[in-house]
Write a protein that holds these residues in place. Structure first.
Motif, PDB file in Angstrom:
ATOM      1  N   ARG A  15       1.205  -1.716  -0.242  1.00  6.58           N
ATOM      2  CA  ARG A  15       0.357   0.165  -0.218  1.00  6.58           C
ATOM      3  C   ARG A  15       0.767   1.668   0.035  1.00  6.58           C
ATOM      4  N   PHE A  16       0.445   2.098  -0.568  1.00  8.18           N
ATOM      5  CA  PHE A  16       1.246   3.795  -0.562  1.00  8.18           C
ATOM      6  C   PHE A  16      -0.103   4.598   0.391  1.00  8.18           C
ATOM      7  N   ALA A  17       0.758   5.426   0.936  1.00  4.50           N
ATOM      8  CA  ALA A  17      -0.074   6.751   1.300  1.00  4.50           C
ATOM      9  C   ALA A  17      -0.088   7.478   0.667  1.00  4.50           C
ATOM     10  N   ARG A  18      -0.906   8.629   0.112  1.00  5.47           N
ATOM     11  CA  ARG A  18      -0.641   9.941  -0.530  1.00  5.47           C
ATOM     12  C   ARG A  18      -1.674  10.744  -0.195  1.00  5.47           C
ATOM     13  N   ASN A  19      -0.936  12.104  -0.343  1.00  7.93           N
ATOM     14  CA  ASN A  19      -1.891  13.611   0.469  1.00  7.93           C
ATOM     15  C   ASN A  19      -1.800  14.504  -0.828  1.00  7.93           C
ATOM     16  N   ILE A  20      -2.105  15.440  -0.852  1.00  5.71           N
ATOM     17  CA  ILE A  20      -2.779  16.540  -1.899  1.00  5.71           C
ATOM     18  C   ILE A  20      -2.241  17.851  -1.067  1.00  5.71           C
ATOM     19  N   THR A  21      -1.332  18.045  -2.255  1.00  2.00           N
ATOM     20  CA  THR A  21      -1.185  19.273  -1.543  1.00  2.00           C
ATOM     21  C   THR A  21      -1.883  20.322  -1.151  1.00  2.00           C
ATOM     22  N   SER A  22      -3.502  20.259  -2.073  1.00  2.00           N
ATOM     23  CA  SER A  22      -4.462  21.966  -1.986  1.00  2.00           C
ATOM     24  C   SER A  22      -5.400  21.327  -0.638  1.00  2.00           C
ATOM     25  N   LEU A  23      -5.456  19.929  -0.008  1.00  2.00           N
ATOM     26  CA  LEU A  23      -6.222  20.120   1.064  1.00  2.00           C
ATOM     27  C   LEU A  23      -5.511  19.918   2.435  1.00  2.00           C
TER      28      LEU A  23
END
Lengths: 331, 331
Positions: A15-23
């Motif tokens: 699994r990968f964990a990813r996040n969005i810069t704008s949120l």
């Protein structure tokens, strides 16, 4: 039985964990800000070319349905009932992308047997597609930024579920598990952190490895899996040689109960199916190993309710469980 | 299942105690005085026209062989190893005549199912033949004279072995057994006085009835048997109606273990076969009821050694027992 070492490794997962810069990180979300317009649509658009997917919004999902996703390891327990949570699941149920769990995106690929490389490859494909649609928070120095700093870097976890009756019954499992931290991995029960080990099943995954690359994590966990496969097979051979009639008796009684009982609890089932699976590996029992494996998911509470098409009380679940088990293991 | 009420009555037995005027009672015998010339030859000669018989002298008999006769209820435990004891057994194993047990002659007829009248008739035939050869001690006032005064008179005991799972599981067996003395009968375990009840099996026989005639004893015991048959069948119907899935589960698990175990102790076997027999009666299990009944004798320790043709230790007996049980109950 050696096809992807299914005799020892039940499943492999990356699994990968990813996040969005704008949120803001999910635990900071106070409204539906950008969830649909950015996150969900982005994920949907990214995954569309990869096959058929289905989206579930957690706040609109029936509890049984949500639990059945947990039982199939398609979502984490933390996502159930979450206000802004959602999940995209492939028709083959190998790929699942959780939205607004601890991170904006937790994408995983889970495959049966030992195939971490295959799971990784398919996940990377989905990740690349999502990266093209969404602005992932990535830092040149720290790598992928995550809600919890221990996930920073590759934002990746590789894990596999192992069936270790040989090591457990020969008494050497404790010492083997104790050495795991040295190899940067950790062992848990089948249903994640805090869940006890049932039926000789353990989930092994890499510990936080800040700064480690994807290949390094994959290589390390693969090595551990390979040594488990070797050790477990050796332990079983030894067990079959020395266990004699007592072991075979225990296995055959477990099979006798599972193929005849009219009701059975989850705990008893997990204990007995472990012996039956061992019996299939040792060729004492001529039942279908894949069907025996599938039963572990199919007999979970919410899965039973789903199969029955209605809410079941504890006794009804035990009766339904017995019926499903009997059918799957019949000679 | 209603053929001679075998669903409730396992076997019926009648025995006569007889003594010879010219000989001291067996416990007073100090030499071989008259044993062969009078008793044994007399019995042999008397029985010869009634069919094929075999004579066993106890002091020359291997212990396993002797025990296997006890296990088949063909001799009493007291006769094993006795110096002047012997037994004549019919080829059909229905008639057996013990010599120098408590009395000079203890003749019995044992038949399967409920048929006290049939057993009595065949025994009378043997008794008449022996009376023509031997000088039975008989007193006009007291009837047949016996070593123990409680047997005096008809010198007869009528008994039957019952299988009472319905009454036992419905909780009413205790009160039923408590009323037995009122009817002049008494209940014991399967292997006679002092042996505990195993597998819901009880041996019911008339108590001492000094002065009572043969017909009176037979009538009284028959009446008790008939009321047991009625009460047990009613209890089973009730049980099947109310027991629901829990009872069926218990029965089917017992069947599952008996048809799969690789070793099984005598105690566990007796407990489980009782449930399986009940399951056959309730038509939950499609196994052969007669074969299940036979197993109770065939799995006794000495019978197992006889079947294996050698001495077996406890574990070997448990393994042999499991094999025999599995074969007999297989669908």
């Amino acid at each position: 039985m050696t096809d992807r070492s299914k005799d020892v490794v039940f499943s492999s997962r990356v699994r990968f964990a990813r996040n969005i810069t704008s949120l803001p990180f999910p635990d900071k979300l106070t409204g539906e800000e950008g969830i649909y317009s950015v996150l969900m649509r982005g994920v949907e658009k990214a995954l569309a070319p990869l096959g058929e997917f289905r989206m579930y919004r957690m706040n609109g999902l029936d509890h049984t349905e949500a639990q059945s996703l947990v039982e199939r390891h398609l979502i984490s327990p933390a996502l159930v009932g979450s206000r802004y949570g959602a999940v995209m699941i492939s028709a083959l149920q190998d790929l699942s992308v959780m939205i607004n769990e601890e991170d904006h995106i937790r994408a995983q690929c889970i495959v049966s047997g030992f195939d971490l490389a295959g799971a990784f490859k398919r996940l990377v494909e989905a990740d690349k597609a999502m990266a093209a649609q969404l602005d992932f928070a990535f830092d040149e120095k720290y790598g992928y930024l995550t809600a919890c700093p221990t996930n920073m870097g590759a934002g990746m976890r590789a894990s596999f579920m192992v069936f270790l009756p040989g090591l457990a019954l020969s008494g050497s499992l404790g010492s083997v598990l104790n050495t795991l931290p040295k190899f940067g991995v950790t062992a848990r029960g089948v249903y994640g952190e805090g869940s006890g080990a049932q039926g000789f099943m353990y989930q092994i995954s890499n510990q936080a490895m800040i700064g480690a690359g994807e290949e390094e994590i994959l290589g390390r966990v693969t090595k551990v899996a390979e040594s488990f496969i070797r050790a477990e097979r050796a332990a079983r051979e030894e067990l079959a040689r020395r266990g004699g009639v007592d072991l075979k008796d225990k296995i055959m009684r477990a099979y006798g109960v599972l193929t005849n009982a009219c009701k059975i609890s989850s705990e008893e089932f997990m204990e007995l199916i472990a012996y039956v699976k061992l019996g299939i590996c040792l060729e004492y029992i001529a039942a279908d190993a894949d069907k025996a494996d599938e039963l572990i998911t199919l007999t979970q509470p919410a899965m039973l309710c789903k199969a029955a098409g209605k809410k079941l009380n504890a006794e009804e679940r035990d009766i339904t469980r017995a019926r499903i088990v009997q059918k799957a293991l019949a000679r």
